[in-house]
Design a protein around this motif. Sequence first.
Motif, PDB file in Angstrom:
ATOM      1  N   ARG A   1      -4.966  50.449   2.917  1.00  0.00           N
ATOM      2  CA  ARG A   1      -5.803  50.740   4.062  1.00  0.00           C
ATOM      3  C   ARG A   1      -7.201  51.074   2.932  1.00  0.00           C
ATOM      4  NH1 ARG A   1      -5.214  53.137   9.121  1.00  0.00           N
ATOM      5  NH2 ARG A   1      -5.723  51.466  10.036  1.00  0.00           N
ATOM      6  N   VAL A   2      -8.258  50.031   3.239  1.00  0.00           N
ATOM      7  CA  VAL A   2      -9.265  51.168   3.070  1.00  0.00           C
ATOM      8  C   VAL A   2     -10.095  51.378   3.885  1.00  0.00           C
ATOM      9  CG1 VAL A   2     -10.663  50.113   1.196  1.00  0.00           C
ATOM     10  CG2 VAL A   2      -8.732  49.518   0.784  1.00  0.00           C
ATOM     11  N   TRP A   3     -11.040  51.796   4.080  1.00  0.00           N
ATOM     12  CA  TRP A   3     -12.198  52.474   4.450  1.00  0.00           C
ATOM     13  C   TRP A   3     -13.501  52.443   4.444  1.00  0.00           C
ATOM     14  CZ3 TRP A   3     -12.261  56.788   8.710  1.00  0.00           C
ATOM     15  CH2 TRP A   3     -13.630  57.210   9.356  1.00  0.00           C
ATOM     16  N   SER A   4     -14.333  51.297   4.789  1.00  0.00           N
ATOM     17  CA  SER A   4     -16.121  52.070   4.138  1.00  0.00           C
ATOM     18  C   SER A   4     -16.728  52.466   5.466  1.00  0.00           C
ATOM     19  CB  SER A   4     -16.074  50.693   3.565  1.00  0.00           C
ATOM     20  OG  SER A   4     -17.914  50.519   3.370  1.00  0.00           O
TER      21      SER A   4
ATOM     22  N   ALA B   1     -26.576  48.088  -1.084  1.00  0.00           N
ATOM     23  CA  ALA B   1     -27.095  46.902  -1.361  1.00  0.00           C
ATOM     24  C   ALA B   1     -24.886  46.371  -2.290  1.00  0.00           C
ATOM     25  CB  ALA B   1     -27.995  47.258  -3.206  1.00  0.00           C
ATOM     26  N   PHE B   2     -25.297  45.016  -2.548  1.00  0.00           N
ATOM     27  CA  PHE B   2     -23.841  44.786  -3.213  1.00  0.00           C
ATOM     28  C   PHE B   2     -24.046  45.760  -4.324  1.00  0.00           C
ATOM     29  CE2 PHE B   2     -24.663  41.120  -0.585  1.00  0.00           C
ATOM     30  CZ  PHE B   2     -23.902  41.141   0.289  1.00  0.00           C
TER      31      PHE B   2
ATOM     32  N   GLU C   1     -21.151  46.733   0.959  1.00  0.00           N
ATOM     33  CA  GLU C   1     -20.002  47.801  -0.090  1.00  0.00           C
ATOM     34  C   GLU C   1     -18.726  47.289   0.581  1.00  0.00           C
ATOM     35  OE1 GLU C   1     -19.440  52.388  -0.624  1.00  0.00           O
ATOM     36  OE2 GLU C   1     -18.994  51.820   1.131  1.00  0.00           O
ATOM     37  N   LEU C   2     -18.408  46.764   1.072  1.00  0.00           N
ATOM     38  CA  LEU C   2     -16.755  46.547   1.903  1.00  0.00           C
ATOM     39  C   LEU C   2     -16.913  44.634   1.287  1.00  0.00           C
ATOM     40  CD1 LEU C   2     -14.490  48.056   3.247  1.00  0.00           C
ATOM     41  CD2 LEU C   2     -15.192  46.887   5.170  1.00  0.00           C
TER      42      LEU C   2
END
Lengths: 277, 127
Positions: free
Chosen positions: A105-108, A74-75, A116-117
């Motif tokens: 650098r961000v990784w979901s 979900a958001f 989420e991202l």
Amino acid sequence: MKREDLELIVALCRNRAGLKIDIEKTYLIESRLAPLARRDGFGSIPDMIAALRDKREDKLAWAIVEAMTLNETAFYRDPEVFSFLTAEALPHLARRRAPTAAPLRVWSAGCATGQELYSLAMQIDAVRGALGGVQVELYGSDLSERCMEKAQTGLYTQFEVQRGLPIRQLVDYFEKQEEMWLMSPRIRQMARWRRINLLADLTPLGQFDMILCRNVVSQMDETSKVRVLEGLAPRLAPDGLLILGAQEIAATSAEPYLPLAGRPGLYSRNPAYRAAA
Amino acid sequence: MERVGALRTCLIVDDSRVIRKVARRILEDLDFEIAEAADGMEALAWCRAAMPDVILLDWNMPVMTGIDFLRQLRKEPGGGEPRVVFCTVENSVENIRAALDAGASEYIMKPFDGDIIEAKFAQAGLL
């Protein structure tokens, strides 16, 4: 479903994705496989499993594993996590990266359909000034190709945008397309999506300042959970942050992470583990 | 509307008796004390007697629409206080912007369920 078919599904999910499926939950297994069987034109779930046994098609095997994965998202799920990341963690990391002009650098990882991202992207868009010009690269991955296709399009149902997304952000960042809502191109361009199995070798991905892997390892058996957490550790910058679900614990036999005090689910890298590795 | 203990009050404004009944059940489970009105004019009368903490507001109603009610409410003494959450089938961006400009806190697009009301009330800081 016959016991031998259930056993096949459970083993397939465990071997390919480390998924922990309770063989006794026949109804759950059937309810997740039935839509796939219909979609792919099989008369029934047993027909689909018979085809899997006969043809051993890789594509069908993965489709079954994907169908068995829980893609609940979900958001702004757990909004306090996003508040902390954008108000404190990202500005802190941006100050550290500023002298080198390196992007954050961000990784979901295991991001299902991408909410989420995109939540993080909208937050970053709103607080860009606090990042002092440091660029942020956002990456989303999931085991499911279909989830990645949906995330890439940025098209969500009315039901999905009403779960967690403040109405002000809906009108500021989305465009209505008939009964669906489309994420603005400006935000979509901030994110890149790719199908990744977290059990695979993650070395080619490089390092990240932040890895969100929330409510993913809790779906896995213990061996796979340890393998994923140990695989993610070298992908995290030495001063980076791992974000798990609030109820998930990163403790493994090798303890690659240290919990952040007062922040359930948040972990930094354990320098001792790094030295040992 | 009588206040009981620490319960917060929610005025449900909708011309559909069924919607009011469903919303009442959901909001009572969230510990709100409920009052009901079938149109904007009736809702204004409630508010003039006792301002609720929250108003769950439909858009299309006879006598006075939700948006006209909200604009009038904000001119009333104490009318700036209640948090207003629209709950309507009117789901165009223009309608939503008009509601926010008039002072709505959140906006629920029908159909809704208990999870959506709970999530929206939480976002509006009401839970």
